[in-house]
Motif scaffolding. Structure first.
Motif, PDB file in Angstrom:
ATOM      1  N   HIS A  17       0.831  -1.205   0.000  1.00 28.98           N
ATOM      2  CA  HIS A  17       0.000   0.000   0.000  1.00 28.98           C
ATOM      3  C   HIS A  17       0.864   1.253   0.000  1.00 28.98           C
ATOM      4  N   ALA A  18       1.907   1.258   0.817  1.00 30.53           N
ATOM      5  CA  ALA A  18       2.813   2.411   0.817  1.00 30.53           C
ATOM      6  C   ALA A  18       3.394   2.620  -0.580  1.00 30.53           C
ATOM      7  N   ASN A  23       4.797   6.247  -1.369  1.00 28.37           N
ATOM      8  CA  ASN A  23       5.289   6.689  -0.067  1.00 28.37           C
ATOM      9  C   ASN A  23       6.426   5.806   0.426  1.00 28.37           C
ATOM     10  N   ASP A  24       7.290   6.375   1.250  1.00 30.16           N
ATOM     11  CA  ASP A  24       8.337   5.589   1.884  1.00 30.16           C
ATOM     12  C   ASP A  24       7.713   4.595   2.856  1.00 30.16           C
ATOM     13  N   TYR A  58     -11.448   4.823  -0.455  1.00 28.96           N
ATOM     14  CA  TYR A  58     -11.735   3.825   0.582  1.00 28.96           C
ATOM     15  C   TYR A  58     -10.421   3.167   0.997  1.00 28.96           C
ATOM     16  N   GLU A  59     -10.332   2.791   2.275  1.00 29.48           N
ATOM     17  CA  GLU A  59      -9.197   2.034   2.795  1.00 29.48           C
ATOM     18  C   GLU A  59      -9.743   1.049   3.823  1.00 29.48           C
ATOM     19  N   ALA A  60      -9.879  -0.217   3.449  1.00 27.97           N
ATOM     20  CA  ALA A  60     -10.449  -1.228   4.336  1.00 27.97           C
ATOM     21  C   ALA A  60      -9.415  -1.661   5.381  1.00 27.97           C
ATOM     22  N   GLU A  61      -9.880  -1.882   6.606  1.00 24.59           N
ATOM     23  CA  GLU A  61      -8.940  -2.182   7.688  1.00 24.59           C
ATOM     24  C   GLU A  61      -9.541  -3.138   8.721  1.00 24.59           C
ATOM     25  N   LEU A  62      -8.669  -3.894   9.373  1.00 23.43           N
ATOM     26  CA  LEU A  62      -9.026  -4.632  10.576  1.00 23.43           C
ATOM     27  C   LEU A  62      -8.989  -3.649  11.740  1.00 23.43           C
ATOM     28  N   VAL A  63     -10.005  -3.704  12.597  1.00 22.31           N
ATOM     29  CA  VAL A  63     -10.115  -2.738  13.694  1.00 22.31           C
ATOM     30  C   VAL A  63     -10.174  -3.488  15.023  1.00 22.31           C
ATOM     31  N   THR A 178      -4.247  -0.396   6.076  1.00 24.40           N
ATOM     32  CA  THR A 178      -4.958  -0.928   4.912  1.00 24.40           C
ATOM     33  C   THR A 178      -4.013  -1.601   3.929  1.00 24.40           C
ATOM     34  N   PRO A 179      -4.436  -2.707   3.318  1.00 22.49           N
ATOM     35  CA  PRO A 179      -3.627  -3.333   2.268  1.00 22.49           C
ATOM     36  C   PRO A 179      -3.756  -2.575   0.955  1.00 22.49           C
TER      37      PRO A 179
END
Length: 206
Positions: A17-18, A23-24, A58-63, A178-179
């Motif tokens: 994702h980075a 992004n670094d 959108y950025e899907a994530e485990l919470v 997020t992946p």
């Protein structure tokens, strides 16, 4: 929904994702905050988002929901009360502008309804979490698929870092990153979050 206190979010916690955003890759957890008012339920209703401020991604994530006060040495299994899935909505055009100026991310990340959340389920243990996949479907097409094994900083590292630097207590949430596969969403899109092949929640973008 249960009462929410602090909403911690982890940026760039998946290498791909980075890279997809140019992004670094971070060398320590990158933490930012959303207001508690950003949280809303993904209960198949409409989530109203600001449609007049450029692209929304959108950025899907485990919470993780935290169930007790952090103490040094505590295991994440004993700290987390439950798990859910969520979306970290981002005003990407706004973010690009404020990043270029070195300004805080709040305008791009902290708007109302920017952190929708599915119903919670019991923390199944780290081994079971690592065997499961979470995914986001946009208009019935899978656009993101993630597994905690691909995190740069694992869940224990995250709770230790946040707990030590900022504190963690009952009712806090951690959006764990997020992946790859983030992208734009528009009014009328139907977004659904899945745990393996089981739908956990959804919404229509308004």
């Amino acid at each position: 929904m249960m009462a929410v206190t602090n909403v911690y979010c982890v940026g760039r916690n998946y290498k791909k994702h980075a890279e997809e955003l140019g992004n670094d890759v971070p060398t320590e957890p990158m933490i930012f905050l959303k207001p508690s008012h950003a949280v809303c339920a993904m209960d198949d209703g409409t989530v109203e988002l600001p449609q007049d401020r450029g692209e929304i991604h959108y950025e899907a994530e485990l919470v993780l929901r935290i169930g007790r006060a952090y103490e040094p040495g505590i295991r994440v299994e004993d700290l987390a009360a439950s798990v859910s899935l969520g979306i970290d909505f981002t005003l990407r055009d706004v973010q690009s502008k404020i990043k270029a100026k070195g300004h805080p991310w709040t305008a791009a990340k902290g708007f109302r309804n920017s952190a929708p959340l599915t119903a919670e389920f019991e923390f199944p243990g780290l081994e079971a979490l690592g065997e499961a996949w979470f995914s986001l479907r946009k208009n019935e097409e899978t656009v993101q698929r993630g597994n905690i094994k691909n995190m740069i900083f694992d869940l224990q590292t995250l709770v230790d870092y946040i707990g030590t630097h900022y504190g963690l207590g009952e009712g806090d949430l951690i959006y764990t990153g997020t992946p790859e596969g983030v992208g734009p969403t528009r009014a009328g899109d139907v977004l659904e979050l899945y745990w393996n092949e089981e739908k956990r929640g959804g919404c229509t973008v308004g």
